[in-house]
Design a protein around this motif. Structure first.
Motif: not given
Length: 264
Positions: A240-249
């Motif tokens: 599972v690849i997870v990426c984000g700059t914030s919890l909403k993104n």
């Protein structure tokens, strides 16, 4: 007085056959230069895929001929290496399981510690990386003992969220190279911690706490950097690849598990 001692040793040497001198004297002198060091391995959590063994790799970091490797069974609790006294020697202990090389190595650096820890794996790989370009005197000047201790202290104080593999390794290596390293370089910053609604395994073993199928998975990622986790099932085949700059993104993709090589 120094001259007398020199003459005495010369007399002893000349009175012994050459074949005996070249063997027993060399062995005798070597016993003062080297020592057998026993390293203890960390415990493997029962919640993870069954451990199939350990791959041990180490090097002095100063002499390319001093590399040592060995394989250990899953029930091994310790191992012994014959090392040159007081010469920095990194040890990487990579766990082998159905997940292959997914899980990060544990490690340590002799002579500062003989206890192999999961946080110490980052220190060992850091020294391994520097070895390619650093001289012996350079590696000896760096305070590896403090490096290991700070990593372990942060691990104990922030056990649920701290992950040294989320550090900016380029920044850490540059700080060591330019002699301006401080403990703050080992602070996790620019990270996100949150829960998933399905269980996954983190590649950093201390973050896999408790039965993975009974509670939501709390994970940590570096902002803007894709992080790979493994779906916590019996197959060990789905990532599972997870990426984000914030919890909403946040974004998430399911992939087949890749083949891994060690590095930072």
């Amino acid at each position: 007085m120094a001259v007398c001692h020199t003459l005495v040793w010369a007399a002893i040497y000349l009175s012994v056959p050459n074949s005996l001198c070249s063997c027993s004297l060399a062995t005798h002198l070597q016993s003062y230069e080297y020592e057998a060091v026993t390293f203890t391995l960390p415990q493997w959590p029962a919640s993870l895929p069954a451990l199939q063994g350990w791959t041990i790799a180490g090097d002095s970091g100063t002499d390319k001929t001093r590399a040592q490797t060995l394989s250990l069974p899953p029930d091994a609790k310790s191992f012994t290496l014959h090392l040159k006294k007081n010469e920095p020697f990194y040890v990487c202990a990579s766990p082998q399981s159905l997940a292959g090389g997914f899980f990060k190595c544990a490690g340590t650096i002799y002579p500062y510690s003989s206890t192999v820890t999961w946080s110490g794996g980052y220190a060992a790989v850091t020294m391994k990386t520097l070895k390619a370009a650093a001289s012996q005197s350079y590696l000896l000047r760096f305070n590896w003992e403090r490096f290991i201790n700070v990593l372990e202290q942060k691990q104990q104080n922030q056990s649920a969220t701290y992950n040294p593999w989320l550090l900016d390794s380029s920044e850490v290596l540059q700080a060591i190279a330019y002699h301006n390293f401080t403990a703050t370089k080992l602070n996790n910053s620019g990270t996100l911690a949150f829960e998933l609604d399905f269980p996954v395994f983190s590649s950093y073993v201390p973050q896999n706490q408790g039965p993975p199928d009974e509670t939501p998975a709390q994970i940590s990622i570096k902002k803007g950097i894709p992080s790979l986790f493994m779906l916590a099932d019996s197959t060990c085949k789905t990532g599972v690849i997870v990426c984000g700059t914030s919890l909403k993104n946040l974004s998430m993709d399911f992939i087949s598990m890749p083949i891994f090589t060690e590095g930072i």
